[in-house]
Every structure is written in structure tokens, then in C-alpha cells.
Design an enzyme around this catalytic site. Structure first.
Site, PDB file in Angstrom:
ATOM      1  N   ASP A  99       0.813  -1.211   0.000  1.00 57.13           N
ATOM      2  CA  ASP A  99       0.000   0.000   0.000  1.00 57.13           C
ATOM      3  C   ASP A  99       0.850   1.265   0.000  1.00 57.13           C
ATOM      4  O   ASP A  99       1.495   1.574   1.002  1.00 57.13           O
ATOM      5  CB  ASP A  99      -0.902  -0.047   1.238  1.00 57.13           C
ATOM      6  CG  ASP A  99      -1.720   1.205   1.414  1.00 57.13           C
ATOM      7  OD1 ASP A  99      -2.058   1.838   0.404  1.00 57.13           O
ATOM      8  OD2 ASP A  99      -2.015   1.551   2.575  1.00 57.13           O
TER       9      ASP A  99
ATOM     10  N   ASP B  62      -1.983   5.922  -5.106  1.00 56.64           N
ATOM     11  CA  ASP B  62      -2.321   5.022  -4.008  1.00 56.64           C
ATOM     12  C   ASP B  62      -2.682   3.644  -4.545  1.00 56.64           C
ATOM     13  O   ASP B  62      -3.766   3.430  -5.077  1.00 56.64           O
ATOM     14  CB  ASP B  62      -3.488   5.611  -3.220  1.00 56.64           C
ATOM     15  CG  ASP B  62      -3.830   4.805  -1.979  1.00 56.64           C
ATOM     16  OD1 ASP B  62      -3.183   3.766  -1.757  1.00 56.64           O
ATOM     17  OD2 ASP B  62      -4.731   5.218  -1.245  1.00 56.64           O
TER      18      ASP B  62
END
Length: 509
Positions: free
Chosen positions: A103, A290
Site C-alpha cells: 500500500d 495510491d
């Protein structure tokens, strides 16, 4: 209700595990694979997400992170259930395997602990057993992470972490001893491995990537993502640590500087639908890349314009239509007379008089813990509708629109405001008539075609389609903020250049 769980269905479509490939070129690789769709669990996950939202919904929920008595909560812009791409790591000696989200929107590593006794979710996932590891070192400091749809808490530990074919020694991570919320019951992931900057790390813990560099485990201060959007392919993509694989992209990368360390943030230029500017980011917008977000999200104002243009259907906003009926012509006149867009709504007494963009809208997407003051006139639904109308009318004036036609267009936009959870459905048979959507990055156009920005599952009459553009309103000073998620990263190979503090994009191969 069908539309309410479409986003989760599609966001979990590519849940995957990882296999390791020996490195012969000095690059450390994580190969991503998909897991089959589990519809009953996905529906349950959607219910869990809804339970954590307020009456208006929260889309991608804000996350507050706390460590002990430390000050300064960090807001992470994601709901981890929406992440698609997963891989394996190992912790301890001998190694214990965990499936984690890689992430770029957070910076900590956490996995369930063997000392998690009172949360059912922990029993459904592998749990780290420190007593079995010869390289474990005790830390013990307590910490917690709270989500809109649940929370985790636990304590810090230290051990070796294997990523790909390298071992990061003495990595501090979080052992979770409590996982509250159905999200963690139905999630395929065991934990999170954050690849953001240390500036947003809970307790200022050194991230795994930083320790990779400090321990000379990679040749270059670079990692890169290739996400495979082919739903029929076995491989879900690949993460490469220490460089880039030329087989993953075509042509050259366009690099833009990181504007603020924390998230991988950069300046986004104008956004065009077809050949027409939305005008919202004409002067620049902040954006973050992201890997843990499935959609490409932006402010409700401009996402509504995009979804209207492509024929996506959202929730009708009564306040918006009321605003256009009563104030549309006045907004037009003020803009034509040269009043600054951020002053128009205050002059109409619909927003506060500080001249700043409202810090919240009818659909509040991110919860900032520091905002505890009571709602003011600047927080009203009518104020939010006014600010959207100003932006829409301004974009049409710039495109030489005629007043009557523009006001009719804005009234139609009111009907295309995304649903409270941010997603919008679309007719799967209309892709051929949809426009391209282009994002300007580093002065160059990066275009998404309808086939690339529409997410589809199923075939025939059972086919479901949603727009790849989701609404997310981040208030100033952090916002407005775009989140460049997997919809974009799947089409454009992305390089995260830590050494030069820049991000690169090139067409994916």
C-alpha cells in the site's frame, strides 16, 4: 440496494496471493495473482462497510492512527477493503507467512498476533507467534488504528521480514490483538505493508522500504508497480523493488516531483472530458498515487461532471436543483462580472465570509479529527451545492456556453452527483458512445478510454458496470485531493523514485 454493493463486488474481484520469482537481474520481485470471487462474503463486507458509515455515507473512510499517548493523528485516505492487489511476506525465523496489501497510501506494517484472543477475525487469518521466532525482539508499546468500519489495536514487536527474496532485519511492526468490525472477518488480507513515507508512519516507525535501503538490500532507491487489468490472466501484476522492468512499460516515463512527503503526492494538471476542460484543476490540484485504492477518486464537483458526461447515474440532490433554480442566474452574472469563484457563494450569503472554499460538503468523505467545531453556514448542503454550481458554470463560461443552455446543463449535473458511497453505475452497452477522460501530468496527457475506466464483471444480462471515477471530498488544507488508484495504475506503469523524490508514469505493456 443492488447498486450499494456493486463497488465492493468489483473492488474485490481481483483479490490475489503472491508467488516469489528468483531474481536474476538484481530486481526484487513480488508476482501478484488473483483469487476467485466470493459473492456472499462480498455482500457481507458491503453491509459491514455501511454499518461504519454515517447516514449520508463516507465513501473512502478516513482513518485515524494513534500510538500510545503520541500527539498528531494521521489521516489515511482509504478503505483497505477496496484494495485489489495482495502478496505474500514472511516474518520471523523460521518464516511465518502472511498475505498483505502493498500500500503506497500508508507506511506501517501490521499483522494479527497470536495474542489476539477475543476477536473472531484473528482466528480466520494466520497469526504471528513470537515464541516460535529465534529473531524476535520485544518492544511492547501499545498502538491502535481506527477505521470508519472497524478498528485494530495491539502492540509493537521487532523481527526479520522477508519480502521477495530479501530479508529485512529487525523490522518494527504492529501485532494486532483486537480487530473489531466485520471488515476484518471477510477481508482476504491478513495485514498491511505500507510503502508511503515515514512522515505518515504511526509513531514515526521506520517503514519496511526504508530499512531495505538502509540495509543495502536493493541496488536503486526505486520501486515500481505493474498491475495487470486483464481479468482472464493468471497474473495480477508485479511489484519490483530496486528498479524497473522494461518489459512492463512502453516508451519513456514522464516524471513529476513529489510535492509533499507523506503520501506520494504530486501536482495534477487540467482534467479533460473528451476535448473539453472541466476547469477544476486548470491551476493545478494535489494528487496522490495510491495502490490501495481501486478507483480514481476526486472532488464530487468534478467527478459529477465526468460521470454525467459518460452517462453514469448517481443520487439526485434536491439541494443542488433548488440552488440552480433560485441562484443559477445570479451565479452566472457574478462570474461574468469578474467576481472570483471562491467569493461568489459568500456574496450570495450561502457560505461563510472567509473567502475560502468550504471545508465540507453535503457528502462528507474524510473525517478530520481536528475538526471539532460546530457546523457553520459554510458547512450547509446549500453552500456545498453552490460551490459545485460555481465550478460547473465557470467551466461552461470558459467553453463559451450560452447561459440558458449552461443552467440546463448544471441542472442535469445535479442528477449525476455520485451516490453517498462514491460510486456510480452505468449501462454496459454504452461504452462505444462514451468520451475519453484525460489527466494532465507533467504537462503531458494521460488518457483513459471507456474500456479502461469502466469496471465490468459478468457477461450477458448478468453483466454489471460501474464508473471507475469515485467521489472523495478532502477539505482544505489537505484538499481538494485526487487519489490516483488502480484504475489509472493499471493503464500506466508507475515508478516510485525515492532517491530523486519523483513519480514516473508510462504506458503499461
Amino acid at each position: 440496494m443492488k447498486g450499494h454493493y456493486l463497488l465492493t463486488v468489483l473492488c474485490l474481484l481481483a483479490l490475489i496471493t503472491c508467488s516469489l520469482v528468483p531474481s536474476s537481474d538484481g530486481l526484487r520481485r513480488i508476482v501478484l495473482k488473483k483469487r476467485p470471487l466470493d459473492l456472499p462474503k462480498i455482500i457481507a463486507a458491503k453491509r459491514a462497510r455501511s454499518e461504519g458509515e454515517n447516514r449520508l455515507g463516507t465513501g473512502l473512510e478516513g482513518m485515524q492512527q494513534n500510538l500510545g499517548d503520541s500527539e498528531g493523528d494521521i489521516v489515511s485516505l482509504k478503505n483497505y477493503l477496496d484494495a485489489q492487489y495482495y502478496g505474500e511476506i514472511h516474518i520471523g525465523s523460521p518464516p511465518q507467512k502472511f498475505t498483505v496489501i502493498f500500500d503506497t497510501g500508508s507506511s506501517n506494517l501490521w499483522v494479527p498476533s497470536a495474542k489476539c484472543y477475543f476477536s473472531i477475525a484473528c482466528y480466520l487469518h494466520p497469526r504471528y507467534k513470537s515464541s516460535l521466532s529465534k529473531t524476535y525482539k520485544k518492544n511492547g508499546k501499545s498502538c491502535s488504528i481506527s477505521y470508519g468500519s472497524g478498528s485494530v489495536s495491539g502492540f509493537l514487536s521487532q523481527d526479520n521480514v522477508e519480502v521477495g527474496d530479501v530479508v529485512v532485519k529487525d523490522q518494527v511492526f504492529i501485532e494486532t490483538t483486537r480487530e473489531a468490525g466485520l471488515t476484518f472477518l471477510v477481508g482476504k488480507f491478513d495485514g498491511i505493508l505500507g510503502l508511503g513515507f515515514q512522515e505518515i508512519s504511526v509513531g514515526n516507525i521506520v517503514p519496511v522500504w526504508y530499512n531495505m535501503l538502509d540495509q543495502d538490500l536493493v541496488d536503486e532507491k526505486v520501486f515500481s508497480f505493474w498491475l495487470n487489468r486483464d481479468t482472464d490472466a493468471d497474473s495480477g501484476g508485479e511489484i519490483v523493488f530496486g528498479g524497473v522492468d522494461p518489459k512492463h512499460y512502453k516508451g519513456n516515463h514522464t516524471y513529476v516531483p513529489v510535492t509533499e512527503k507523506g503520501y506520494w503526492q504530486f501536482d495534477l494538471g487540467d482534467v479533460l472530458v473528451g476535448n473539453l476542460s472541466t476547469a477544476f484543476c486548470e491551476g493545478g490540484c494535489a494528487a496522490i498515487v495510491d495502490s490501495g485504492t481501486s478507483l480514481l477518486t476526486g472532488p464530487t464537483t468534478v467527478i459529477t461532471q465526468i460521470n454525467h458526461a459518460i452517462g453514469a447515474e448517481g443520487i439526485v440532490s434536491t439541494e443542488c436543483k433548488q440552488l440552480v433554480s433560485e441562484y443559477g442566474e445570479m451565479i452566472w452574472n457574478l462570474l461574468v462580472d469578474g467576481v472570483q469563484p471562491n467569493k461568489v457563494c459568500s456574496q450570495l450569503s450561502l457560505c461563510g465570509y472567509n473567502g475560502a472554499h468550504s471545508e465540507s460538503s453535503n457528502i462528507e468523505m474524510v473525517v478530520d479529527k481536528e475538526r471539532k467545531e460546530e457546523k457553520s453556514i459554510g458547512d450547509s448542503p446549500l453552500c456545498a451545492a453552490c460551490e459545485m454550481a460555481v465550478s460547473w458554470i465557470r467551466s461552461q463560461i470558459k467553453n463559451d456556453g450560452v447561459k440558458e443552455q449552461v443552467l440546463n446543463y448544471v441542472n442535469q449535473l445535479c442528477e449525476s452527483i455520485p451516490s453517498p458511497s462514491g460510486e456510480s453505475t452505468i449501462d454496459c452497452n454504452s461504452l462505444s458512445s462514451m468520451p475519453n477522460v484525460t489527466f494532465t501530468i507533467g504537462g503531458k496527457p494521460f488518457t483513459l478510454t471507456p474500456e479502461q475506466y469502466i469496471i465490468k464483471t459478468g457477461v450477458g444480462i448478468s453483466a454489471l458496470c460501474i464508473s471507475g471515477f469515485g467521489a472523495l471530498d478532502v477539505p482544505p488544507p489537505r484538499g481538494p485531493l485526487w487519489i490516483i488508484g488502480d484504475v489509472f495504475m493499471g493503464q500506466y506503469h508507475t515508478v516510485f523514485d525515492y532517491g530523486n523524490l519523483q513519480i514516473g508514469f508510462a504506458e503499461a505493456a
